[in-house]
Design a protein around this motif. Structure first.
Motif, short mmCIF file in Angstrom:
data_model
loop_
_atom_site.label_atom_id
_atom_site.label_comp_id
_atom_site.label_asym_id
_atom_site.label_seq_id
_atom_site.Cartn_x
_atom_site.Cartn_y
_atom_site.Cartn_z
N GLU A 85 0.86 -1.20 0.00
CA GLU A 85 0.00 0.00 0.00
C GLU A 85 0.89 1.24 0.00
OE1 GLU A 85 -2.68 -0.23 3.33
OE2 GLU A 85 -3.25 -2.29 2.87
N LEU A 86 1.49 1.52 -1.12
CA LEU A 86 2.43 2.64 -1.23
C LEU A 86 1.67 3.95 -1.44
CD1 LEU A 86 5.05 0.90 -3.56
CD2 LEU A 86 5.22 1.24 -1.08
N PRO A 87 1.96 4.98 -0.65
CA PRO A 87 1.21 6.23 -0.73
C PRO A 87 1.73 7.17 -1.82
CG PRO A 87 2.76 6.36 1.06
CD PRO A 87 2.92 4.99 0.46
N PHE A 88 1.77 6.64 -3.05
CA PHE A 88 2.22 7.43 -4.19
C PHE A 88 1.16 7.36 -5.28
CE2 PHE A 88 5.98 5.82 -2.00
CZ PHE A 88 6.66 7.00 -1.75
N GLN A 89 1.05 8.44 -6.03
CA GLN A 89 0.04 8.50 -7.08
C GLN A 89 0.38 7.55 -8.22
OE1 GLN A 89 -0.28 12.60 -8.27
NE2 GLN A 89 -1.43 13.18 -6.44
N ASP A 90 -0.62 7.20 -9.01
CA ASP A 90 -0.42 6.35 -10.18
C ASP A 90 0.63 6.99 -11.10
OD1 ASP A 90 -2.53 5.08 -9.01
OD2 ASP A 90 -3.91 5.28 -10.71
N ALA A 91 1.52 6.16 -11.64
CA ALA A 91 2.52 6.58 -12.62
C ALA A 91 3.34 7.78 -12.16
CB ALA A 91 1.82 6.90 -13.96
N SER A 92 3.71 7.79 -10.88
CA SER A 92 4.45 8.93 -10.33
C SER A 92 5.90 8.58 -9.95
CB SER A 92 3.74 9.45 -9.08
OG SER A 92 3.76 8.46 -8.04
N VAL A 93 6.26 7.31 -9.99
CA VAL A 93 7.57 6.86 -9.53
C VAL A 93 8.43 6.45 -10.72
CG1 VAL A 93 8.80 5.15 -8.13
CG2 VAL A 93 6.63 6.12 -7.30
N ASP A 94 9.69 6.89 -10.74
CA ASP A 94 10.59 6.55 -11.84
C ASP A 94 11.28 5.21 -11.64
OD1 ASP A 94 10.54 9.08 -13.50
OD2 ASP A 94 11.05 9.90 -11.53
N VAL A 95 11.73 4.96 -10.40
CA VAL A 95 12.45 3.72 -10.09
C VAL A 95 11.96 3.19 -8.74
CG1 VAL A 95 14.69 2.66 -9.63
CG2 VAL A 95 14.50 4.46 -11.37
N LEU A 96 11.70 1.90 -8.69
CA LEU A 96 11.28 1.23 -7.46
C LEU A 96 12.33 0.18 -7.13
CD1 LEU A 96 8.60 1.48 -5.75
CD2 LEU A 96 7.86 -0.61 -6.89
N THR A 97 12.88 0.24 -5.91
CA THR A 97 13.90 -0.72 -5.51
C THR A 97 13.47 -1.45 -4.25
OG1 THR A 97 15.12 0.83 -4.10
CG2 THR A 97 15.73 0.77 -6.44
N SER A 98 14.13 -2.58 -4.02
CA SER A 98 13.99 -3.29 -2.75
C SER A 98 15.25 -4.13 -2.54
CB SER A 98 12.75 -4.18 -2.75
OG SER A 98 12.62 -4.85 -1.52
N PHE A 99 15.92 -3.89 -1.42
CA PHE A 99 17.15 -4.61 -1.11
C PHE A 99 16.92 -5.60 0.04
CE2 PHE A 99 18.47 -0.45 -2.79
CZ PHE A 99 19.34 -0.84 -3.81
N THR A 100 17.04 -6.89 -0.26
CA THR A 100 16.94 -7.94 0.75
C THR A 100 15.68 -7.78 1.59
OG1 THR A 100 19.35 -7.74 0.87
CG2 THR A 100 18.35 -9.29 2.37
N ALA A 101 14.56 -7.53 0.92
CA ALA A 101 13.30 -7.34 1.65
C ALA A 101 12.09 -7.95 0.95
CB ALA A 101 13.05 -5.84 1.86
N ALA A 102 12.14 -8.10 -0.38
CA ALA A 102 10.94 -8.48 -1.14
C ALA A 102 10.37 -9.83 -0.74
CB ALA A 102 11.24 -8.45 -2.64
#
Length: 269
Positions: free
Chosen positions: A97-114
């Motif tokens: 449940e990420l509090p960001f608008q649709d199509a608003s993020v350029d890069v999504l990362t996750s380090f040792t968490a997914a």
């Protein structure tokens, strides 16, 4: 919803002290991919499951605005209490449940968490918040670490892995995602333009204290400690003693080479 394993302030403090930032080879793999896909420069990068911010700090050196998110208030507090660049901020929220608008993020990362996320719901969120042409970089290091020190590397690695194997007996079932090299996570990524790299090796500068601290920070160790505090504490003390004796040194601050293998899932929307 994401599995919550890093909630206590004590665990978060150990995590912040002993967890290491992404190694140089992993960093370069991610940056090269983002350059190839023309995702650099990026306005907004979101680091999901950021913990106490080790990966977020790396991103802050390369991107205009970086937001680290985590479901654990204790981890986010540790991240906020650690000095960082002014373009980095943190917030508490579930990965699904990420509090960001649709199509608003350029890069999504996750380090040792997914591997702690509800994979299906997280992938839906990734598809929602990423802009067209946006990228994901989801990585983990695996459990097959090794240690190197002068002429006793093999014996040192054996001591480490004997301890590690004992700790891993207390692993959560979600460790399966790591053991299978994030294959299921790769398959769940809803972008046709994607790849998975399983052979990224990094040497992490460590000390004997740092290696033992890393073991202490692992979620299976924390479970072991809750079940049998005396045995868990004794295991780490005995492991450190054996390591120092094998190396022929007395100081916990003696440097060692800590080698890890990363798996990285990359994709472009």
């Amino acid at each position: 919803m994401a599995t919550q394993m890093f909630e206590g302030r004590g665990h978060a403090a150990v995590y912040q002290k002993y967890r290491f930032a992404p190694g140089k080879e992993l960093q370069q793999t991610i940056l090269s991919y983002l350059q190839e896909k023309k995702a650099i420069p990026a306005e907004l990068v979101v680091d999901v499951g950021c913990g106490s911010g080790q990966g977020t700090h790396f991103l802050g050196e390369h991107f205009k605005k970086v937001v680290g998110t985590d479901i654990s208030e204790a981890q986010i507090q540790e991240a906020k209490d650690t000095p960082c660049l002014p373009n980095i901020s943190y917030l508490v929220c579930p990965a699904e449940e990420l509090p960001f608008q649709d199509a608003s993020v350029d890069v999504l990362t996750s380090f040792t968490a997914a591997h702690w996320f509800d994979i299906g719901k997280f992938m839906q969120e990734a598809e929602r918040v990423l802009r067209p042409g946006g990228c994901v970089a989801i990585s983990t290091y695996t459990v097959d670490m090794s240690l190197r020190y002068r002429d006793c590397s093999e014996q040192l690695t054996k001591i480490f892995r004997e301890c590690w194997d004992k700790i891993l007996e207390y692993s959560h079932s979600r460790l399966k995602y790591v053991l299978e090299n994030y294959k299921e996570i790769f398959e769940a990524l809803p972008f046709p333009d994607k790849k998975r790299i399983t052979d990224i090796y990094d040497q992490i500068p460590m000390t004997v204290e740092g290696v033992v601290g890393y073991l202490e920070s692992a979620s299976p160790y924390q479970t072991f400690k809750k079940n049998d505090p005396k045995a868990a504490t004794s295991l780490l003390q005995e492991t450190e003693k054996r390591m120092l004796e094998t190396m022929g040194v007395s100081s916990r601050e003696t440097p060692v080479e800590f080698w890890v293998r990363h798996v990285c899932v990359l994709g472009c929307k």
